[in-house]
Design an enzyme around this catalytic site. Structure first.
Site, mmCIF file in Angstrom:
data_model
loop_
_atom_site.group_PDB
_atom_site.id
_atom_site.type_symbol
_atom_site.label_atom_id
_atom_site.label_comp_id
_atom_site.label_asym_id
_atom_site.label_seq_id
_atom_site.Cartn_x
_atom_site.Cartn_y
_atom_site.Cartn_z
ATOM 1 N N GLU A 175 79.861 21.854 73.915
ATOM 2 C CA GLU A 175 79.370 22.657 75.030
ATOM 3 C C GLU A 175 78.328 21.785 75.593
ATOM 4 O O GLU A 175 77.128 22.147 75.784
ATOM 5 C CB GLU A 175 78.843 24.139 74.470
ATOM 6 C CG GLU A 175 79.839 24.940 73.865
ATOM 7 C CD GLU A 175 79.102 26.212 73.421
ATOM 8 O OE1 GLU A 175 77.757 26.257 73.547
ATOM 9 O OE2 GLU A 175 79.825 26.886 73.040
ATOM 10 N N GLU A 350 85.476 28.250 68.433
ATOM 11 C CA GLU A 350 84.358 29.261 67.953
ATOM 12 C C GLU A 350 84.638 30.430 68.561
ATOM 13 O O GLU A 350 85.334 30.510 69.841
ATOM 14 C CB GLU A 350 83.288 28.762 68.562
ATOM 15 C CG GLU A 350 82.477 27.689 67.848
ATOM 16 C CD GLU A 350 81.027 27.299 68.428
ATOM 17 O OE1 GLU A 350 80.662 28.125 68.837
ATOM 18 O OE2 GLU A 350 80.601 26.176 68.245
HETATM 19 C C1 PNW Z 1 77.498 28.259 70.533
HETATM 20 N N1 PNW Z 1 75.633 31.869 75.686
HETATM 21 O O1 PNW Z 1 76.665 28.312 71.374
HETATM 22 C C2 PNW Z 1 77.382 27.012 69.727
HETATM 23 O O2 PNW Z 1 78.341 25.987 69.808
HETATM 24 C C3 PNW Z 1 76.966 27.299 68.141
HETATM 25 O O3 PNW Z 1 76.314 26.438 67.735
HETATM 26 C C4 PNW Z 1 76.179 28.553 68.255
HETATM 27 O O4 PNW Z 1 75.766 29.138 66.993
HETATM 28 C C5 PNW Z 1 77.277 29.690 68.587
HETATM 29 O O5 PNW Z 1 77.842 29.442 69.932
HETATM 30 C C6 PNW Z 1 76.720 31.120 68.528
HETATM 31 O O6 PNW Z 1 75.515 31.329 69.808
HETATM 32 C C7 PNW Z 1 76.514 29.165 72.506
HETATM 33 O O7 PNW Z 1 74.650 32.133 76.074
HETATM 34 C C8 PNW Z 1 74.964 29.652 72.798
HETATM 35 O O8 PNW Z 1 76.644 32.110 76.547
HETATM 36 C C9 PNW Z 1 74.683 30.283 73.894
HETATM 37 C C10 PNW Z 1 75.993 30.770 74.639
HETATM 38 C C11 PNW Z 1 77.272 30.497 74.213
HETATM 39 C C12 PNW Z 1 77.441 29.657 73.475
#
Ligand code: PNW
Length: 444
Positions: A175, A350
């Site tokens: 990401e 994920e």
């Molecule tokens: C992902 N959003 O992060 C990450 O790859 C993980 O490390 C994290 O723990 C997981 O998703 C859950 O949050 C994100 O705001 C964080 O859309 C924020 C967003 C998307 C993915």
């Protein structure tokens, strides 16, 4: 195929043979051992100590203590029948200052970790970079400076040369947009900087080249059967109605909203950059990893332009406020990636839901909220496969509750409950259910 374990096996509940079912984590979120065996500090180690940076001032020092408990954790994974595990490697464990000196004890740790997985029949999927930049590189300017690119190239070589004999599934970066916008744009994530757009853009370009070096390292040192891809959280666009007009609007919106990353990688097109950079960035990959939690609803608007709809306040939402529970993202995200950017193989790296789950009662955590959401997502995933979308694997985020970045330990995404005081793990209802899905290769 025979499915004796399913009461009513219908074609639409069974997944293709060989579909890769797994669970995912990331090193900084679970390992702890923040300075064990010569590890250097990461930007998250430093950032989490700033007052107010994380919920409750939570830091990564201990996390799930996976660094010392990985064998028990893999025993549990194996007992649940999980065959694929996505993990990440901590760059500052291998290279404490990001460049130059290699920390042999850090390299050895992942040798032991990978061997322990393989002994239990678990296939590793290794992410090279999941946000824990060595602080020493940040001190020299961080992602906006080109030196991170050269450092990453060496790091990627080291990782693939060290583990490539046993690791055949590689993910370069996780990401890019999220860690750069949050870390260098709005300052909510490490290193907590608020830079103008051109600085973030420069960082973005550097991260894309690092992806290219990751691919190059796998091609050069990974052996012939190695596969590599990038993981992105490309924004799924969900047509309000599944009619030709709204689907066309979703397609246009998907192209526009995700072009920053997917254009250079899949079409090799970009603004003005050095041709050698572009060559690195646009090398063919073997799959696209998609992290899908939610999506955006669009419909055909005026002049045939896509019109995005905002979710109303009462729309069902996980405890993570950004996580609008729209399972159709799982149908449309992969389908649009394949249709718009010609992606030939999608792996869901994920998917899950973050809630402030209650502690176990008599050894049970009844997380029906998570279970039902993931089930809805898998139903949509299977529908997408049925309509011809090339999807070959699915990883639940996360194996166990862990350090959820700025939300600290408050927000739980695990299939397994982590008691952060005692380090006791308790499989939630969702873990037991998911275990059965994996065993049957079907929705149960
Ligand atoms: C992902 N959003 O992060 C990450 O790859 C993980 O490390 C994290 O723990 C997981 O998703 C859950 O949050 C994100 O705001 C964080 O859309 C924020 C967003 C998307 C993915």
């Amino acid at each position: 195929m025979n499915h004796p374990g399913i009461a009513n096996p219908t074609a639409s509940s069974i997944f293709p043979p060989g579909f890769a079912w797994g669970v995912a984590t990331a090193a900084p979120q679970i390992e702890g051992g923040a300075d064990a065996d010569g590890k250097g500090p990461s930007i998250w180690d430093v950032f989490s100590r700033r007052p107010g940076a994380t919920h409750n001032g939570d830091n990564l020092d201990v996390a799930c203590d996976h660094y010392h408990r990985f064998r028990e954790d893999f025993d549990l994974m194996a007992a649940l029948g999980i065959k694929h595990y996505r993990l990440s490697i901590a760059w500052p464990r291998l290279m404490p200052t990001g460049v130059g000196t290699v920390n042999a004890r850090g390299v050895d740790f992942y040798h032991r970790l990978i061997d322990a997985m393989l002994e239990r029949g678990i296939t590793p999927w290794v992410t090279m970079f999941h946000w824990d930049l060595p602080q020493a590189l940040e001190d020299k300017g961080g992602w906006p400076t080109r030196l991170v690119v050269d450092a990453f190239a060496d790091y990627a070589d080291l990782v693939v040369k060290s583990y490539g004999d046993r690791v055949k599934n590689w993910i370069t970066l996780n990401e890019i947009g999220v860690f750069l916008e949050n870390g260098y744009g709005i300052g909510r994530h490490a290193p907590g900087r608020k830079e103008p757009a051109e600085v973030v853009n420069q960082a973005f370009h550097h991260a894309l080249i690092c992806h290219g070096h990751g691919v190059r390292a796998v091609r050069e040192h990974g052996g012939r059967s190695a596969r590599v891809g990038l993981t992105d959280n490309s924004r799924p666009m969900i047509p309000l109605t599944e009619t030709p007009e709204d689907i066309a609007a979703a397609r246009t919106a998907f192209a526009e909203r995700n072009s920053r990353l997917l254009e250079p990688i899949y079409r090799g097109s970009y603004g003005e950059v050095a041709p050698t950079d572009l060559e690195l960035i646009a090398q063919p990959t073997d799959f696209l990893g998609l992290n899908i939690y939610s999506g955006e609803v669009v419909r055909e608007g005026a002049h045939g332009r896509p019109h995005s709809l905002t979710y109303p306040d009462h729309y069902p939402t996980a405890d993570s406020p950004w996580l609008k529970l729209n399972a159709r993202a799982m149908y449309w995200g992969p389908r649009l990636a394949a249709e718009v950017f010609g992606v030939k193989d999608v792996v869901i790296t994920e998917n899950g839901a973050g809630y402030n789950d209650e502690p176990p009662v008599n050894g049970a955590v009844l997380d029906l909220h998570r279970l039902e959401y993931i089930r809805s997502c898998l139903r949509e995933l299977r529908r997408s496969i049925g309509d011809g979308t090339p999807i070959s694997g699915y990883f639940a985020w996360s194996f166990m509750d862990n350090f959820e970045w700025a939300d600290g330990y408050d927000r739980r995404f695990g299939l397994v409950y982590t008691d952060f005081k005692t380090q006791v793990r308790t499989p939630k209802a969702s873990a037991r259910w998911f275990s059965r899905i994996v065993r049957e290769n079907a929705l149960v």
